[in-house]
Design a protein around this motif. Sequence first.
Motif, PDB file in Angstrom:
ATOM      1  N   ARG A   1     143.770 -40.142 134.136  1.00 42.85           N
ATOM      2  CA  ARG A   1     143.040 -41.189 133.460  1.00 42.85           C
ATOM      3  C   ARG A   1     143.762 -42.601 133.810  1.00 42.85           C
ATOM      4  N   PHE A   2     142.764 -43.716 133.716  1.00 42.44           N
ATOM      5  CA  PHE A   2     143.311 -44.802 133.826  1.00 42.44           C
ATOM      6  C   PHE A   2     142.665 -45.635 132.596  1.00 42.44           C
ATOM      7  N   ALA A   3     143.400 -46.580 131.933  1.00 44.77           N
ATOM      8  CA  ALA A   3     143.054 -47.743 131.159  1.00 44.77           C
ATOM      9  C   ALA A   3     142.744 -48.908 131.552  1.00 44.77           C
ATOM     10  N   LEU A   4     141.924 -49.604 131.141  1.00 43.44           N
ATOM     11  CA  LEU A   4     141.835 -51.023 131.367  1.00 43.44           C
ATOM     12  C   LEU A   4     142.624 -51.646 129.940  1.00 43.44           C
ATOM     13  N   LEU A   5     143.499 -52.674 130.434  1.00 44.98           N
ATOM     14  CA  LEU A   5     144.159 -53.270 129.009  1.00 44.98           C
ATOM     15  C   LEU A   5     143.370 -54.918 128.962  1.00 44.98           C
ATOM     16  N   ILE A   6     142.935 -55.119 127.983  1.00 46.81           N
ATOM     17  CA  ILE A   6     142.209 -56.444 127.821  1.00 46.81           C
ATOM     18  C   ILE A   6     143.006 -57.100 126.865  1.00 46.81           C
ATOM     19  N   ASP A   7     143.647 -58.496 127.120  1.00 50.85           N
ATOM     20  CA  ASP A   7     144.307 -59.152 126.412  1.00 50.85           C
ATOM     21  C   ASP A   7     143.404 -60.242 125.853  1.00 50.85           C
ATOM     22  N   PRO A   8     142.808 -60.333 124.778  1.00 53.48           N
ATOM     23  CA  PRO A   8     141.791 -61.517 124.465  1.00 53.48           C
ATOM     24  C   PRO A   8     142.023 -62.833 124.738  1.00 53.48           C
ATOM     25  N   ASP A   9     143.327 -63.091 124.878  1.00 51.89           N
ATOM     26  CA  ASP A   9     143.755 -64.618 125.163  1.00 51.89           C
ATOM     27  C   ASP A   9     143.832 -64.774 126.898  1.00 51.89           C
ATOM     28  N   LYS A  10     143.385 -63.924 127.475  1.00 49.58           N
ATOM     29  CA  LYS A  10     143.415 -64.005 128.910  1.00 49.58           C
ATOM     30  C   LYS A  10     142.138 -64.270 129.350  1.00 49.58           C
ATOM     31  N   HIS A  11     141.108 -64.173 128.674  1.00 52.89           N
ATOM     32  CA  HIS A  11     139.560 -64.140 128.919  1.00 52.89           C
ATOM     33  C   HIS A  11     138.643 -64.928 128.373  1.00 52.89           C
ATOM     34  N   SER A  12     137.799 -65.686 129.184  1.00 55.56           N
ATOM     35  CA  SER A  12     136.809 -66.491 128.741  1.00 55.56           C
ATOM     36  C   SER A  12     135.614 -65.737 128.560  1.00 55.56           C
ATOM     37  N   LYS A  13     134.685 -66.082 127.786  1.00 54.72           N
ATOM     38  CA  LYS A  13     133.414 -65.317 127.513  1.00 54.72           C
ATOM     39  C   LYS A  13     132.956 -64.948 129.068  1.00 54.72           C
ATOM     40  N   ALA A  14     132.931 -65.825 129.759  1.00 52.76           N
ATOM     41  CA  ALA A  14     132.569 -65.531 131.191  1.00 52.76           C
ATOM     42  C   ALA A  14     133.164 -64.306 132.024  1.00 52.76           C
ATOM     43  N   SER A  15     134.667 -64.390 131.898  1.00 52.51           N
ATOM     44  CA  SER A  15     135.306 -63.587 132.615  1.00 52.51           C
ATOM     45  C   SER A  15     135.299 -62.004 132.001  1.00 52.51           C
ATOM     46  N   LEU A  16     135.342 -62.173 130.717  1.00 50.95           N
ATOM     47  CA  LEU A  16     134.965 -60.812 129.882  1.00 50.95           C
ATOM     48  C   LEU A  16     133.555 -60.029 130.211  1.00 50.95           C
ATOM     49  N   SER A  17     132.651 -60.989 130.189  1.00 52.24           N
ATOM     50  CA  SER A  17     131.183 -60.456 130.737  1.00 52.24           C
ATOM     51  C   SER A  17     131.339 -59.838 131.842  1.00 52.24           C
ATOM     52  N   HIS A  18     131.793 -60.691 133.076  1.00 51.41           N
ATOM     53  CA  HIS A  18     131.926 -60.056 134.446  1.00 51.41           C
ATOM     54  C   HIS A  18     132.694 -58.850 134.407  1.00 51.41           C
ATOM     55  N   LEU A  19     133.826 -58.815 133.983  1.00 48.37           N
ATOM     56  CA  LEU A  19     134.583 -57.569 133.824  1.00 48.37           C
ATOM     57  C   LEU A  19     133.975 -56.365 133.051  1.00 48.37           C
ATOM     58  N   ILE A  20     133.203 -56.703 132.027  1.00 49.81           N
ATOM     59  CA  ILE A  20     132.342 -55.573 131.609  1.00 49.81           C
ATOM     60  C   ILE A  20     131.184 -55.094 132.367  1.00 49.81           C
ATOM     61  N   SER A  21     130.615 -56.066 132.944  1.00 50.58           N
ATOM     62  CA  SER A  21     129.679 -55.541 134.072  1.00 50.58           C
ATOM     63  C   SER A  21     130.142 -54.724 134.932  1.00 50.58           C
ATOM     64  N   LEU A  22     131.403 -54.687 135.389  1.00 45.75           N
ATOM     65  CA  LEU A  22     131.870 -53.902 136.505  1.00 45.75           C
ATOM     66  C   LEU A  22     132.393 -52.583 135.834  1.00 45.75           C
ATOM     67  N   VAL A  23     132.976 -52.681 134.503  1.00 49.20           N
ATOM     68  CA  VAL A  23     133.272 -51.428 133.856  1.00 49.20           C
ATOM     69  C   VAL A  23     132.026 -50.292 133.604  1.00 49.20           C
ATOM     70  N   ASN A  24     131.106 -51.246 133.434  1.00 49.48           N
ATOM     71  CA  ASN A  24     129.861 -50.340 133.445  1.00 49.48           C
ATOM     72  C   ASN A  24     129.303 -49.652 134.501  1.00 49.48           C
ATOM     73  N   VAL A  25     129.675 -49.839 135.548  1.00 50.88           N
ATOM     74  CA  VAL A  25     129.682 -49.605 136.807  1.00 50.88           C
ATOM     75  C   VAL A  25     130.584 -48.361 137.253  1.00 50.88           C
ATOM     76  N   THR A  26     131.748 -48.789 137.251  1.00 49.94           N
ATOM     77  CA  THR A  26     132.798 -47.763 137.446  1.00 49.94           C
ATOM     78  C   THR A  26     133.751 -47.794 136.326  1.00 49.94           C
ATOM     79  N   PRO A  27     133.547 -46.896 135.225  1.00 52.09           N
ATOM     80  CA  PRO A  27     134.142 -47.016 134.069  1.00 52.09           C
ATOM     81  C   PRO A  27     135.716 -46.557 134.015  1.00 52.09           C
ATOM     82  N   PRO A  28     136.699 -47.210 133.553  1.00 48.93           N
ATOM     83  CA  PRO A  28     137.883 -46.687 133.383  1.00 48.93           C
ATOM     84  C   PRO A  28     137.581 -45.695 132.160  1.00 48.93           C
ATOM     85  N   ASP A  29     138.827 -44.794 131.706  1.00 48.10           N
ATOM     86  CA  ASP A  29     138.451 -43.644 130.799  1.00 48.10           C
ATOM     87  C   ASP A  29     138.621 -44.310 129.300  1.00 48.10           C
ATOM     88  N   ILE A  30     139.182 -45.562 129.269  1.00 46.75           N
ATOM     89  CA  ILE A  30     139.573 -46.156 127.871  1.00 46.75           C
ATOM     90  C   ILE A  30     139.776 -47.672 127.973  1.00 46.75           C
TER      91      ILE A  30
END
Length: 255
Positions: free
Chosen positions: A20-49
Amino acid sequence: MVLQKMSTFYQDIVSNRKKRFALLIDPDKHSKASLSHLISLVNVTPPDILLVGGSLLFNPIEDTIIYLKEHVSIPVFIFPGDVSQLSDKADGIFLLSLISGRNAEFLIGNHVIAAPRLKQSGIEVIPTAYMLIENGHSTSVEYMSNTKPIPYGKTDLAVATALAGELLGLKLIYLEAGSGAAKSVGLDMINEIQKAVNVPVVVGGGIRSVEDAEKTFDAGADLIVIGTALEEYPEQLKEFANLRNRLNSTSPLRG
Ligand code: 1GP
């Protein structure tokens, strides 16, 4: 009395020992736009957690957790840098005991402060043996925790520490080279620890490419954690997901 949630993510990883693999999200490293982009990718090819946290956060963790919970269906767990990083909006938390160090605050002190709130929240708590492994450079987590990592080549010390964690009842062994590490945890050390303990082994820090990830899995990691590489190149998410899927379709399962 609030009952702690049954350990669903943990039950899943011990009853089905796939990669399994986890995606680590550091809230300080993301703008709303970058987080939203990342989430759109997560919903296509999801990590496990998704893991959320950082050694030091300027922004409240809860806003990011709420946002993630609204937009993804995979588990969202807290990976806390300190006791301020708690939220009952998460699905769970890796409750880290920094057993490579000798700082009582990170072995028990912060846990005492957090325990009433965690108990009240009912979120899934996974007691985790957190081990810092030297990578040649000082890291934020070393500095913030005021602890020394286990030296890079000292596999015997790392194995003994992991065994102590397991014997103390901790449920995951987490080997941490540090976010952005130039050198990730040594493959020999991962392999020896994986052979020595029965609980799942998590490895993070400095895993930048699919090749790094494959070697780390092959050495025995059950779960790998990737932060920086996917902050810099979010499109790589698909490659990590493909690797996980390929390994799970070809390898015999352990455990
Ligand atoms: C989680 O600290 C790691 O264990 C994340 O490290 O940012 O280097 O992927 P990277």
